[in-house]
Scaffold this motif. Structure first.
Motif, short mmCIF file in Angstrom:
data_model
loop_
_atom_site.label_atom_id
_atom_site.label_comp_id
_atom_site.label_asym_id
_atom_site.label_seq_id
_atom_site.Cartn_x
_atom_site.Cartn_y
_atom_site.Cartn_z
N GLU A 97 15.94 40.86 55.47
CA GLU A 97 15.70 42.11 54.74
C GLU A 97 16.34 43.31 55.44
O GLU A 97 16.87 44.21 54.78
CB GLU A 97 14.19 42.33 54.59
N ALA A 98 16.26 43.34 56.77
CA ALA A 98 16.83 44.47 57.51
C ALA A 98 18.34 44.56 57.31
O ALA A 98 18.90 45.65 57.17
CB ALA A 98 16.49 44.35 58.99
N LEU A 145 20.00 43.39 54.69
CA LEU A 145 20.22 43.81 53.30
C LEU A 145 20.07 45.32 53.16
O LEU A 145 20.85 45.99 52.47
CB LEU A 145 19.25 43.10 52.37
N GLN A 146 19.05 45.88 53.84
CA GLN A 146 18.83 47.32 53.79
C GLN A 146 19.99 48.08 54.42
O GLN A 146 20.44 49.10 53.90
CB GLN A 146 17.52 47.66 54.54
N GLN A 200 22.93 48.20 52.07
CA GLN A 200 22.74 49.16 50.99
C GLN A 200 23.06 50.59 51.43
O GLN A 200 23.50 51.41 50.63
CB GLN A 200 21.30 49.09 50.48
N GLU A 201 22.87 50.87 52.71
CA GLU A 201 23.10 52.21 53.23
C GLU A 201 24.56 52.46 53.59
O GLU A 201 24.94 53.62 53.85
CB GLU A 201 22.22 52.44 54.47
N ARG A 245 12.47 49.46 64.95
CA ARG A 245 13.68 49.96 64.30
C ARG A 245 14.88 49.59 65.14
O ARG A 245 14.89 49.79 66.35
CB ARG A 245 13.59 51.48 64.15
#
Length: 505
Positions: free
Chosen positions: A62-63, A65-66, A69-70, A378
């Motif tokens: 998921e990280a 993929l995020q 997207q950015e 993070r």
């Protein structure tokens, strides 16, 4: 005829050739969509955010993929690796958790003439992704020739803390000077060397002085001042000489189990405070309250004992290299002045006014604690410059004296939440805490006198035993562990204060 044969032992050297690539002009292929792939992708974007990157993997976490997207320059290809994926790539980074698959991908990439990096497999790599120190336009790459990434990481943390933020301004100024120089290349080099010579030399006779020795001298002077103050108070009307001798003899004769529990309390509290940069007061208070010690005795004893434990802790952090001297200098004077003001006001107006301050401080630190834990998970920990650290130290010193605690939770958590390295924050805040506690206690002594000797001595003894152990632990804990531990302790401390304010405790 005698022949003298000499044998020269050639010391192993790092023969890697360092280069800085303009990756925005190249295409990078990353094979792998798990945590290792995310780590490599993050490193690429941190240093060259405009690089064209293709990530090939059967699954993406998921990280990752995020992150994709950015950044519009990242292309995700959800499929198994094939030889066609290498076509068009200039550099290949293999980040799959399968040694045999890594070998196969590496062989194919090299067959097509590509430079390859294989995660955690130095013998297959054409290049390494080193630890990077950044100060604006200044960038330093650190390599251990693939032998110890941990050492490279530690060196990165050290350089990041010790190199001043103003270096980027120096580079800008030197660029302006460079543009104004006249003559050919050789003449410009000569002029620039003359201008910058002052950066490498110091006019006059150099003084042989050990760095940081003034800190030890200042601490020693503070301890001497404390001893003379305590001696003067003992010889004053508070405790006449005959009474002092009688109490000392009685204390030695009547040592009970409570004294040994005080040693345990001091040890545990200092282990927490020395390793995490906070928690001495709340840990001591919790243990002492569970043993039935009254609140006035707790408050006075903790402030007095903290001088010795924080002094030992600060020296230990200094000895183990956990102190950022520049940060210490910024925190020192404001913290001391704030502590004196807070102790004086508390002695004059009474504790009831301090009860209004604690919930406000606790609300602020509760938010900081949550932010620190978020930072621990993070991937891209953005570092922000602390512009008003002096004001922060002044507020921390004031609240620590006036509010009965808060130096560590306020100062340490704020600095860490801004991206500062926990190890150096904890070391710098701990050594400053000695002077803050000293100023606070001296003020309390002058205003209120000295009491509860057996509690104080027990806390001091336990704290002195724990201080070097805790300082060593602070330098060895993993970064993520330290973030989580500090954040959790801040949240616990904050919730305890808030619940107490509403009458739960």
């Amino acid at each position: 005829m005698n022949l003298n044969m000499t044998t020269t032992t050639i010391k192993e050297q790092n023969e890697l050739f360092p280069v800085f690539l303009k990756l925005e002009h190249l295409t990078v292929l990353v094979v792998g969509g798990g945590n290792v792939g995310l780590e490599k992708l993050t490193a690429l974007l941190q240093n060259s955010p405009r690089t064209t990157i293709k990530v090939v993997a059967i699954q993406f976490n998921e990280a990752l993929l995020q992150l994709a997207q950015e950044h519009h320059n990242i292309a995700l290809v959800p499929k198994a690796f094939s030889a066609e994926d290498v076509i068009g790539a200039d550099i290949v980074i293999v980040a799959v958790n399968d040694r045999e698959a890594s070998h196969q991908i590496c062989r194919e990439a090299k067959r097509q003439g590509k430079l390859v990096n294989v995660a955690d497999t130095p013998d297959l790599c054409d290049f390494y992704l080193g630890s990077i120190v950044r100060k604006g336009n200044l960038k330093i790459a650190i390599s251990t020739n693939g032998k110890s990434p941990t050492m490279a990481k530690r060196l990165k943390e050290t350089f990041q803390e010790t190199l001043p933020e103003e270096l980027d301004q120096v580079l800008d100024n030197l660029q302006q000077i460079r543009y104004r120089l006249k003559g050919d290349f050789a003449a410009k080099v000569t002029q620039l060397n003359d201008i910058t010579k002052v950066m490498a030399t110091t006019p006059g006779k150099p003084k042989k002085r050990k760095s940081g020795s003034w800190v030890i001298a200042l601490a020693s002077g503070g301890i001497i001042a404390l001893l003379f103050t305590v001696l003067g108070l003992l010889l004053s009307a508070y405790i006449p000489v005959q009474e002092m001798v009688g109490q000392t003899g009685q204390f030695l004769q009547n040592i009970d189990s409570l004294f040994y529990w005080m040693i345990v309390a001091g040890f545990v509290a200092q282990m927490v405070d020395g390793a995490l940069g906070m928690g001495y007061g709340v840990t001591c208070t919790t243990i002492l309250m569970s043993l039935g010690v009254n609140l006035p005795a707790i408050s006075g004893s903790i402030h007095t004992a903290e001088i010795f434990s924080s002094g030992a802790s600060g020296y230990s952090h200094y000895k183990f290299g956990n102190v950022n001297m520049k940060l210490f200098k910024v925190l020192l004077i404001p913290g001391v002045l704030g502590a004196i003001l807070g102790a004086y006001l508390l002695s004059v107006v009474g504790e009831e006014y301090a009860n209004y301050v604690r919930p406000i401080l606790a609300t602020y630190t509760l938010i900081l604690g949550a932010r620190i834990i978020y930072t621990a998970f993070r991937k891209n920990k953005e570092r922000k410059k602390i512009k008003k650290a002096g004001w922060l130290a002044g507020a921390g010193g004031f609240l620590d004296s006036f509010g009965g605690g808060g130096w560590g939770p306020l100062v340490t958590s704020t600095l860490i939440s801004k991206g500062r390295t926990p190890r150096f924050v904890i070391g710098s805040v701990s050594i400053t805490e000695f002077f803050v506690a000293l100023a606070s206690s001296l003020t309390f002594f002058f205003m209120l006198g000295l009491s509860h000797l057996h509690i104080i001595l027990g806390l001091i003894l336990g704290g002195l035993i724990a201080a070097p152990l805790a300082a060593r632990l602070a330098g060895r804990l993993p970064m993520k562990t330290m973030f989580i531990a500090v954040g959790s302790l801040v949240i616990i401390w904050s919730l305890r204060i808030l619940l107490k304010a509403v009458g739960v405790f």
